[in-house]
Each structure stands twice: as C-alpha cells, then as structure tokens.
Design an enzyme around this catalytic site. Structure first.
Site, PDB file in Angstrom:
ATOM      1  N   LYS A 185      72.559  85.468 -20.782  1.00 35.23           N
ATOM      2  CA  LYS A 185      71.175  85.956 -20.833  1.00 35.23           C
ATOM      3  C   LYS A 185      70.767  86.278 -22.266  1.00 35.23           C
ATOM      4  CE  LYS A 185      71.545  87.547 -16.096  1.00 35.23           C
ATOM      5  NZ  LYS A 185      71.973  88.624 -15.185  1.00 35.23           N
TER       6      LYS A 185
ATOM      7  N   GLN B  45      72.587  94.729 -14.660  1.00 35.25           N
ATOM      8  CA  GLN B  45      73.552  93.740 -14.178  1.00 35.25           C
ATOM      9  C   GLN B  45      74.324  94.292 -12.981  1.00 35.25           C
ATOM     10  OE1 GLN B  45      73.908  90.507 -15.369  1.00 35.25           O
ATOM     11  NE2 GLN B  45      75.194  90.283 -13.562  1.00 35.25           N
TER      12      GLN B  45
ATOM     13  N   ASP C 138      63.703  91.479 -12.603  1.00 36.37           N
ATOM     14  CA  ASP C 138      64.594  90.921 -11.583  1.00 36.37           C
ATOM     15  C   ASP C 138      63.879  90.758 -10.240  1.00 36.37           C
ATOM     16  OD1 ASP C 138      67.115  89.984 -12.154  1.00 36.37           O
ATOM     17  OD2 ASP C 138      68.033  91.964 -12.218  1.00 36.37           O
TER      18      ASP C 138
END
Length: 285
Positions: free
Chosen positions: A52, A95, A118
C-alpha cells in the site's frame, strides 16, 4: 479465454490517479494523505502495508504510517481520534486482523466516516445498502472496476457470489444487484449452508469466489462461457492459490482472474481511488 489481468489494470489506475493527484496538489497546495495503522508483527500484514505504501508513492499520495509493535485498546482509540482531527489525513486504514485482545469493530466505528477509505464504517455500509454515495469496500469495488475495464457487464445476467463475509461477499452482492454501471445483475449469495452450491454455480453467468478454500470452484461447477472472478488467496504447500481451480476452470470460462495478479492489485488500487475521493471531499473539489 480472457485473462483478467488485475496487475496491469491496477497499474493503469495508478497512472491515471497520478495525473489527477498532481493537478489537485498544484491547485490545493497539498497531496492527499493516507494514514495506515499497523499493530503487531504479522508477516502478511506487513507485506500488505508495504504494498500500500508503494502504491501511494506511485500515485503521489502522502503515506503516513503508524507502525506499533503493540498497543492497548485505549492507545489505539486515541491514535484514531488524533488522525480524525489531523487535516493532513484524508483516509485512515487500520490493517486487519488486529492482535488478540483488541476490539477491531470498536476501532473501525471510531474512524470518521469521511476518512473511512476501507468502506467498513456502519455509516458507509448503510449508504451502500441504500445505493447512496459513499466509500465502498476496496475489494468489491476493485472487482467492479476490473469488470468495467474489460467491458464485462453483469446487467441482466445471473451472478453467484460464494461467501458472505462483511468485507467481500455481502457488499459485492449488494453492489452487483443495484442499479448503475456494471451492476443490475440477478444475484444469488451462496455460503456454507447453501443446499446445492454446485448447481447454483452451473447456472451462473458470473461467479465470484470469496470463500477462503483453496481451489474450491472446479471446472465441473462452471458453465461454458461464464466469467469467473477469484477473490481468494490461500497459502498452501504449492504456493499461493485462489479459491478457483484455475487449470480446470480456464477450459470452460470466457474470462477468469489469476491468483496472484488478479483481484489483489485491484483492491490496493481502489484504496488509492477512495483516498483521492476523500481528499476531494475534504477540500471541496
């Protein structure tokens, strides 16, 4: 048979974003900022975070990493609240999975919905279910983007989604069934309690496998000319494999994604797209 190359398609997305980000930074005096929270030493999570960060660099997005060897629930919530207030931060990504003892849902609920790149916050999940604008989860949105770029439209087709997770299966089923581009499908959401899953798949024009079982979807479950999208990634003795038995399915499918190099790169590309959209929301672009 068309190989749906997510790696190359994601590269195209990043190139397009870089042009847009450079123009936005020139106009507004700063780059979009993505804060990534990583707690613990999980090797897979560390790889995902590095990927990422590289994608941010490619797109001209400022990466703001927060790597924590360990953290209490209170410390993690305090960091999220701090990032919510930070005007440099347009997107916040936590994460997953978090180490044992930390409440991931409570942390996700704390993230400002306008920074929830997200697409996991209940506000954005609710907007998605109603078909309202908002951030969509990156993997389902990446799948839809991949279909668009290959002109594979599921409208008026039968689609089977295997797996009912909140991250992939359920949101993907919702997005495919709604009105709009690359949607309007008739969707069956299958799972471990589906009576005859193979029969459902054999009727499908589009199959989306997100069940977490290596090579679960085999050629005898796929009708001639179907589009098969493999969302799974499983670590086995023979290496990384998907939820689809690629070798048998490719003989019957019109199009199929590889693993690796299919949906995975599109997930990260969509995270970049969502971050740029968050930036534009914050600056009023």
């Amino acid at each position: 048979m068309i190989l749906l190359d997510g790696k190359e398609t994601a590269k195209q997305v990043r190139t397009e974003l870089r042009t847009e980000v450079d123009a936005l930074a020139g106009k507004y005096g700063r780059k979009p900022g993505l804060a990534v929270i990583l707690v613990g030493e999980d090797p897979a999570s560390q790889v995902y975070v590095r990927n990422k960060e590289r994608a941010c660099e490619d797109c001209g997005i400022e990466s703001i990493p927060h790597r924590l060897t360990s953290a209490s629930q209170m410390e993690l919530e305090g960091l999220i609240n701090e990032l919510n207030r930070d005007v440099r931060v347009d997107g916040i990504l936590m994460q997953l999975p978090l180490p044992e003892g930390l409440d991931s849902q409570k942390c996700l609920d704390l993230i400002d919905p306008d920074k929830d790149v997200d697409g996991f916050h209940p506000v954005n999940v609710g907007k998605m279910s109603l078909g309202l604008p908002g951030f969509r989860p990156c993997t389902p949105a990446g799948v839809i983007n991949l279909l668009k770029r290959y002109d594979l439209d599921p409208a008026c087709k039968k689609a089977v989604v295997i797996g009912r997770s909140n991250i992939v299966g359920k949101p993907l089923a919702m997005m495919l069934s709604q009105s709009g581009p690359c949607a309007n499908a008739t969707v069956t959401l299958c799972h471990s309690r589906t009576a005859d899953l193979a029969a459902e798949c054999r009727e499908a024009d589009f199959i989306f496998a997100a069940v977490g079982l290596p090579k679960f979807v085999t050629g005898d479950m796929v009708k001639e000319g179907a589009v098969v999208v493999d969302v799974g990634i499983n670590r086995t003795d023979e290496g990384l494999v998907g939820d689809v038995d690629f070798d048998s399915v490719k003989e019957k499918a019109a199009a199929v994604t590889p693993v690796p190099g299919g949906v995975g790169p599109m997930t990260i590309a969509q995270l970049m797209v969502n971050t740029v959209e968050a930036f534009k929301l914050h600056v009023g672009a």
